[in-house]
Write a protein that holds these residues in place. Structure first.
Motif, PDB file in Angstrom:
ATOM      1  N   UNK A 155      -6.738   2.907  -2.618  1.00 23.21           N
ATOM      2  CA  UNK A 155      -6.823   3.015  -4.293  1.00 23.21           C
ATOM      3  C   UNK A 155      -7.446   4.037  -4.421  1.00 23.21           C
ATOM      4  N   UNK A 156      -7.168   5.213  -5.128  1.00 23.01           N
ATOM      5  CA  UNK A 156      -7.853   6.435  -5.522  1.00 23.01           C
ATOM      6  C   UNK A 156      -8.412   6.943  -4.116  1.00 23.01           C
ATOM      7  N   UNK A 157      -9.669   7.039  -3.805  1.00 29.49           N
ATOM      8  CA  UNK A 157     -10.365   7.727  -2.682  1.00 29.49           C
ATOM      9  C   UNK A 157     -11.037   6.802  -1.927  1.00 29.49           C
ATOM     10  N   UNK A 158     -10.759   5.281  -2.146  1.00 28.40           N
ATOM     11  CA  UNK A 158     -11.338   4.358  -1.447  1.00 28.40           C
ATOM     12  C   UNK A 158     -10.309   3.307  -1.018  1.00 28.40           C
ATOM     13  N   UNK A 159     -10.967   2.519  -0.231  1.00 25.91           N
ATOM     14  CA  UNK A 159     -10.262   1.243   0.467  1.00 25.91           C
ATOM     15  C   UNK A 159     -10.733  -0.088  -0.195  1.00 25.91           C
ATOM     16  N   UNK A 160      -9.797  -1.119  -0.140  1.00 24.51           N
ATOM     17  CA  UNK A 160     -10.071  -2.345  -0.630  1.00 24.51           C
ATOM     18  C   UNK A 160      -9.359  -3.342   0.627  1.00 24.51           C
ATOM     19  N   UNK A 161     -10.224  -4.353   0.813  1.00 29.25           N
ATOM     20  CA  UNK A 161      -9.481  -5.328   1.905  1.00 29.25           C
ATOM     21  C   UNK A 161     -10.082  -6.761   1.250  1.00 29.25           C
ATOM     22  N   UNK A 187     -15.521   4.926   0.265  1.00 31.07           N
ATOM     23  CA  UNK A 187     -15.827   3.685  -0.082  1.00 31.07           C
ATOM     24  C   UNK A 187     -14.882   2.591   0.517  1.00 31.07           C
ATOM     25  N   UNK A 188     -15.362   1.399   0.882  1.00 36.04           N
ATOM     26  CA  UNK A 188     -14.414   0.229   1.466  1.00 36.04           C
ATOM     27  C   UNK A 188     -15.028  -0.869   0.770  1.00 36.04           C
ATOM     28  N   UNK A 189     -14.474  -1.615  -0.130  1.00 35.46           N
ATOM     29  CA  UNK A 189     -14.870  -2.981  -0.799  1.00 35.46           C
ATOM     30  C   UNK A 189     -14.222  -3.953  -0.400  1.00 35.46           C
ATOM     31  N   UNK A 199       1.217  -4.035  -5.787  1.00 32.52           N
ATOM     32  CA  UNK A 199       2.095  -2.825  -6.350  1.00 32.52           C
ATOM     33  C   UNK A 199       1.195  -1.918  -7.082  1.00 32.52           C
ATOM     34  N   UNK A 200      -0.188  -2.055  -7.343  1.00 31.55           N
ATOM     35  CA  UNK A 200      -0.888  -0.995  -7.957  1.00 31.55           C
ATOM     36  C   UNK A 200      -1.513  -0.088  -6.920  1.00 31.55           C
ATOM     37  N   UNK A 201      -1.359  -0.510  -5.688  1.00 27.24           N
ATOM     38  CA  UNK A 201      -2.109   0.386  -4.633  1.00 27.24           C
ATOM     39  C   UNK A 201      -1.489   1.694  -4.223  1.00 27.24           C
ATOM     40  N   UNK A 202      -2.246   2.746  -4.065  1.00 24.57           N
ATOM     41  CA  UNK A 202      -1.596   3.870  -3.467  1.00 24.57           C
ATOM     42  C   UNK A 202      -0.758   3.657  -2.423  1.00 24.57           C
ATOM     43  N   UNK A 203      -1.431   3.238  -1.300  1.00 23.45           N
ATOM     44  CA  UNK A 203      -1.021   2.815  -0.036  1.00 23.45           C
ATOM     45  C   UNK A 203      -1.558   1.536   0.539  1.00 23.45           C
ATOM     46  N   UNK A 204      -0.961   1.156   1.573  1.00 26.19           N
ATOM     47  CA  UNK A 204      -1.177   0.088   2.213  1.00 26.19           C
ATOM     48  C   UNK A 204      -1.386   0.183   3.742  1.00 26.19           C
ATOM     49  N   UNK A 226       2.805   8.420   1.415  1.00 28.54           N
ATOM     50  CA  UNK A 226       1.827   8.828   2.420  1.00 28.54           C
ATOM     51  C   UNK A 226       0.270   8.649   1.842  1.00 28.54           C
ATOM     52  N   UNK A 227      -0.687   8.607   2.722  1.00 31.52           N
ATOM     53  CA  UNK A 227      -1.948   8.622   2.415  1.00 31.52           C
ATOM     54  C   UNK A 227      -2.767   9.476   3.248  1.00 31.52           C
ATOM     55  N   UNK A 228      -3.672  10.392   2.553  1.00 33.04           N
ATOM     56  CA  UNK A 228      -4.643  10.921   3.658  1.00 33.04           C
ATOM     57  C   UNK A 228      -5.718  10.174   4.197  1.00 33.04           C
ATOM     58  N   UNK A 229      -6.067   9.190   3.599  1.00 32.99           N
ATOM     59  CA  UNK A 229      -6.984   8.209   4.241  1.00 32.99           C
ATOM     60  C   UNK A 229      -6.534   7.558   5.208  1.00 32.99           C
ATOM     61  N   UNK A 230      -5.142   7.067   5.427  1.00 37.05           N
ATOM     62  CA  UNK A 230      -4.871   6.479   6.490  1.00 37.05           C
ATOM     63  C   UNK A 230      -4.452   7.439   7.554  1.00 37.05           C
TER      64      UNK A 230
END
Length: 244
Positions: A155-161, A187-189, A199-204, A226-230
């Motif tokens: 989500x944006x420049x960070x991660x949620x788990x 950021x990882x929360x 469905x609101x996530x940029x990537x999974x 795709x996601x640069x973070x991934x």
């Protein structure tokens, strides 16, 4: 379940720490990681890329639920072939479905990899080959994990788990992603994730010790880009997950 890469068990110390913690939680009197290491090294001596599964049971006892004294735990080591996942899964992502089987809450067992996988068995029976993984929620409809993997949302420049405090497995690769994210100031929360947030996530992305990191191409009918973070995490963890 440990990946063997060129004859070497990956993330051995982390796996042993979780295994011994699980034994302690389940009151299984086993804490000899060095014995397991010797046995594993003998078993994988001629292996190149493979998978080893380590199972510790309480041992042979009579009927009933009471924990009996004088019983020594049994060790079961299973060596199997490296999973033949298509390279496309790593390069372009996988398709994910929503499972209808919920995960029950049991804080006493949260995080550990115990042998009661009946919920995962039922969930995996919900699809055939049209998906590569299924997403499991708790009874309140919050995302917890996949049938064989942990889940992260970009989500944006960070991660949620998902928070693993009521149910779910605290996977070794999940721990690695959280650790590497901190090192790289990503950021990882850990938080509650209602299913609507998928469905609101940029990537999974999905993680476990054999797949490493898979990006999700499609969840049900929702497509992700795709996601640069991934890509960054896949490169950082390149030493700790199998190559196609």
């Amino acid at each position: 379940t440990i990946a063997i890469d060129h004859g070497k068990p990956l993330l051995w110390n982390q796996h042993m720490e979780r295994l011994l913690h699980g034994c302690h939680t389940l009151k299984i009197l086993f804490n000899d990681a060095s014995l397991l290491q010797d046995e594993v090294e003998r078993l994988i001596k001629s292996a190149n890329n493979a998978v080893i599964k380590i199972i510790i049971t309480r041992g042979s006892m009579g009927r009933g639920y009471a924990i009996q004294g004088g019983v020594y735990p049994s060790r079961i080591l299973i060596l199997t072939a490296w999973p033949d996942y298509p390279a496309d899964y790593y390069q372009n992502g996988v398709d994910l479905c929503l499972c209808h089987t919920p995960l029950s809450k049991q804080p006493a067992l949260t995080g550990i990899k115990h042998l009661n996988r009946l919920e995962q068995v039922l969930a995996r029976a919900e699809w055939d080959t049209e998906y590569q993984e299924g997403l499991m929620c708790d009874e309140q409809g919050c995302v917890i994990e996949g049938t064989m993997s942990n889940v992260f949302l970009v989500k944006g420049s960070g991660l949620l788990t998902p928070t693993i405090d009521q149910c779910g497995v605290n996977g070794i690769m999940r721990q690695q992603v959280i650790e590497y994210a901190k090192k790289k100031d990503i950021p990882c929360q850990e938080t509650r994730i209602p299913i609507t947030m998928m469905q609101q996530a940029d990537a999974v992305l999905l993680t476990n010790s054999l797949i490493g990191i898979w990006s999700v191409r499609k969840f049900e009918k929702h497509l992700y880009t795709g996601s640069k973070i991934i890509k960054t995490l896949q490169e950082l963890l390149g030493h700790a997950y199998p190559k196609p």
